[in-house]
Motif scaffolding. Structure first.
Motif, PDB file in Angstrom:
ATOM      1  N   LYS A  83      -8.251  -0.529   2.046  1.00  0.00           N
ATOM      2  CA  LYS A  83      -7.735  -1.631   2.840  1.00  0.00           C
ATOM      3  C   LYS A  83      -8.847  -2.636   3.113  1.00  0.00           C
ATOM      4  O   LYS A  83      -8.644  -3.853   3.084  1.00  0.00           O
ATOM      5  CB  LYS A  83      -7.167  -1.088   4.156  1.00  0.00           C
ATOM      6  CG  LYS A  83      -6.206  -2.042   4.811  1.00  0.00           C
ATOM      7  CD  LYS A  83      -5.554  -1.425   6.028  1.00  0.00           C
ATOM      8  CE  LYS A  83      -4.852  -2.530   6.806  1.00  0.00           C
ATOM      9  NZ  LYS A  83      -4.590  -2.126   8.193  1.00  0.00           N
ATOM     10  N   GLU A  84     -10.052  -2.105   3.360  1.00  0.00           N
ATOM     11  CA  GLU A  84     -11.190  -2.985   3.600  1.00  0.00           C
ATOM     12  C   GLU A  84     -11.529  -3.831   2.386  1.00  0.00           C
ATOM     13  O   GLU A  84     -12.046  -4.935   2.500  1.00  0.00           O
ATOM     14  CB  GLU A  84     -12.420  -2.174   4.019  1.00  0.00           C
ATOM     15  CG  GLU A  84     -12.676  -2.260   5.505  1.00  0.00           C
ATOM     16  CD  GLU A  84     -13.707  -1.247   5.962  1.00  0.00           C
ATOM     17  OE1 GLU A  84     -14.795  -1.203   5.359  1.00  0.00           O
ATOM     18  OE2 GLU A  84     -13.408  -0.506   6.916  1.00  0.00           O
ATOM     19  N   LEU A  85     -11.233  -3.291   1.203  1.00  0.00           N
ATOM     20  CA  LEU A  85     -11.473  -4.058  -0.027  1.00  0.00           C
ATOM     21  C   LEU A  85     -10.301  -4.997  -0.330  1.00  0.00           C
ATOM     22  O   LEU A  85     -10.298  -5.672  -1.361  1.00  0.00           O
ATOM     23  CB  LEU A  85     -11.690  -3.107  -1.213  1.00  0.00           C
ATOM     24  CG  LEU A  85     -12.882  -2.149  -1.131  1.00  0.00           C
ATOM     25  CD1 LEU A  85     -12.890  -1.186  -2.309  1.00  0.00           C
ATOM     26  CD2 LEU A  85     -14.191  -2.931  -1.090  1.00  0.00           C
ATOM     27  N   SER A  86      -9.305  -4.999   0.561  1.00  0.00           N
ATOM     28  CA  SER A  86      -8.117  -5.864   0.441  1.00  0.00           C
ATOM     29  C   SER A  86      -7.315  -5.643  -0.834  1.00  0.00           C
ATOM     30  O   SER A  86      -6.716  -6.572  -1.369  1.00  0.00           O
ATOM     31  CB  SER A  86      -8.504  -7.351   0.513  1.00  0.00           C
ATOM     32  OG  SER A  86      -9.263  -7.579   1.660  1.00  0.00           O
ATOM     33  N   ILE A  87      -7.281  -4.406  -1.347  1.00  0.00           N
ATOM     34  CA  ILE A  87      -6.499  -4.174  -2.569  1.00  0.00           C
ATOM     35  C   ILE A  87      -5.406  -3.127  -2.339  1.00  0.00           C
ATOM     36  O   ILE A  87      -4.704  -2.745  -3.263  1.00  0.00           O
ATOM     37  CB  ILE A  87      -7.389  -3.738  -3.762  1.00  0.00           C
ATOM     38  CG1 ILE A  87      -8.300  -2.571  -3.375  1.00  0.00           C
ATOM     39  CG2 ILE A  87      -8.208  -4.920  -4.268  1.00  0.00           C
ATOM     40  CD1 ILE A  87      -9.137  -2.055  -4.532  1.00  0.00           C
ATOM     41  N   LEU A  88      -5.250  -2.673  -1.091  1.00  0.00           N
ATOM     42  CA  LEU A  88      -4.266  -1.623  -0.804  1.00  0.00           C
ATOM     43  C   LEU A  88      -2.871  -2.198  -0.565  1.00  0.00           C
ATOM     44  O   LEU A  88      -2.709  -3.146   0.197  1.00  0.00           O
ATOM     45  CB  LEU A  88      -4.695  -0.837   0.435  1.00  0.00           C
ATOM     46  CG  LEU A  88      -3.840   0.386   0.750  1.00  0.00           C
ATOM     47  CD1 LEU A  88      -4.264   1.567  -0.108  1.00  0.00           C
ATOM     48  CD2 LEU A  88      -3.926   0.754   2.221  1.00  0.00           C
ATOM     49  N   ARG A  89      -1.871  -1.631  -1.254  1.00  0.00           N
ATOM     50  CA  ARG A  89      -0.471  -1.977  -0.987  1.00  0.00           C
ATOM     51  C   ARG A  89       0.289  -0.683  -0.762  1.00  0.00           C
ATOM     52  O   ARG A  89       0.184   0.242  -1.556  1.00  0.00           O
ATOM     53  CB  ARG A  89       0.146  -2.724  -2.173  1.00  0.00           C
ATOM     54  CG  ARG A  89      -0.522  -4.038  -2.521  1.00  0.00           C
ATOM     55  CD  ARG A  89      -0.286  -5.108  -1.448  1.00  0.00           C
ATOM     56  NE  ARG A  89      -1.016  -6.333  -1.754  1.00  0.00           N
ATOM     57  CZ  ARG A  89      -2.277  -6.573  -1.400  1.00  0.00           C
ATOM     58  NH1 ARG A  89      -2.966  -5.669  -0.708  1.00  0.00           N
ATOM     59  NH2 ARG A  89      -2.869  -7.694  -1.732  1.00  0.00           N
TER      60      ARG A  89
END
Ligand SMILES: [Zn+2]
Length: 199
Positions: free
Chosen positions: A168-174
């Motif tokens: 999530k911190e890498l902004s790639i989690l869905r």
């Protein structure tokens, strides 16, 4: 289904280990014995196999199914990807309830010859359970006993759940609801992949 629809190679540690075993490599035989006795293959071995696979097949996109499962695996994967000058575009988190996991494990069958997996509810068997691809025997997997489920769930909470905040911190989690049938889940996954590749 992802390979068929998008032409992206998909693998999992399980698939890589089965292939090593079938090829009869020393590593394949060693890990098969570990798995037979209910043990887990070490992160170090899994990471090495994943890196080899990526160098061979990952040149034009790749998907990992069920990997990474731990924070150390995720960190190792990041350094491999850095070495290969690539990065993850997307991490899809399938949310499933304990009840769903229980139902699916109870109904899962695997071919002893080629590793094909199906569920007893979706397979139509006249008299005996045989694989639709190679006629091998379909049986419940050794590691599928509901008895080990509690341990697995605990491992999931302590080792895998932290990956959600890592990605999530890498902004790639869905996140997507994995309790629905295959078609609904696959349609969501397809949409996520399309959104990424159209950018
Ligand atoms: Zn088979």
């Amino acid at each position: 289904m992802i390979t068929r629809n998008f032409g992206i190679p998909v693998t999992s540690p399980g698939a890589i280990l089965r292939r090593e075993r079938d090829l009869g490599t020393p590593l394949g035989q060693e890990t098969a014995e570990v798995l037979q006795s209910g043990g887990l293959v070490s992160d170090k071995i899994i990471i090495e196999l994943i890196e080899d696979w990526l160098r061979l097949h990952g040149g034009h996109g790749f998907v990992f199914d069920g990997f990474p499962r731990t924070l150390p695996q995720a960190e190792s994967l990041n350094s491999i990807l850095k070495r290969l000058r690539t990065a993850l575009d997307l991490v899809i988190w399938l949310e499933v309830s304990e009840e769903t996991v229980r139902d699916r494990i109870a109904g899962r069958l695997q071919c002893g010859e080629c590793g094909f997996t199906t569920s007893s509810s979706s397979a139509q068997f006249a008299n005996r359970a045989v694989c639709p691809y190679c006629d091998g025997p379909l049986a419940r997997r050794n590691d599928d006993d509901l008895g080990v489920l509690q341990t697995r769930l605990q491992e999931f909470r302590s080792k895998t759940e932290p990956l959600a905040s890592f990605y999530k911190e890498l902004s790639i989690l869905r996140r997507t609801d994995g309790n629905r049938d295959r078609e609904a889940v696959f349609s969501d996954i397809s949409q996520l992949i399309e959104d990424k590749s159209s950018r």
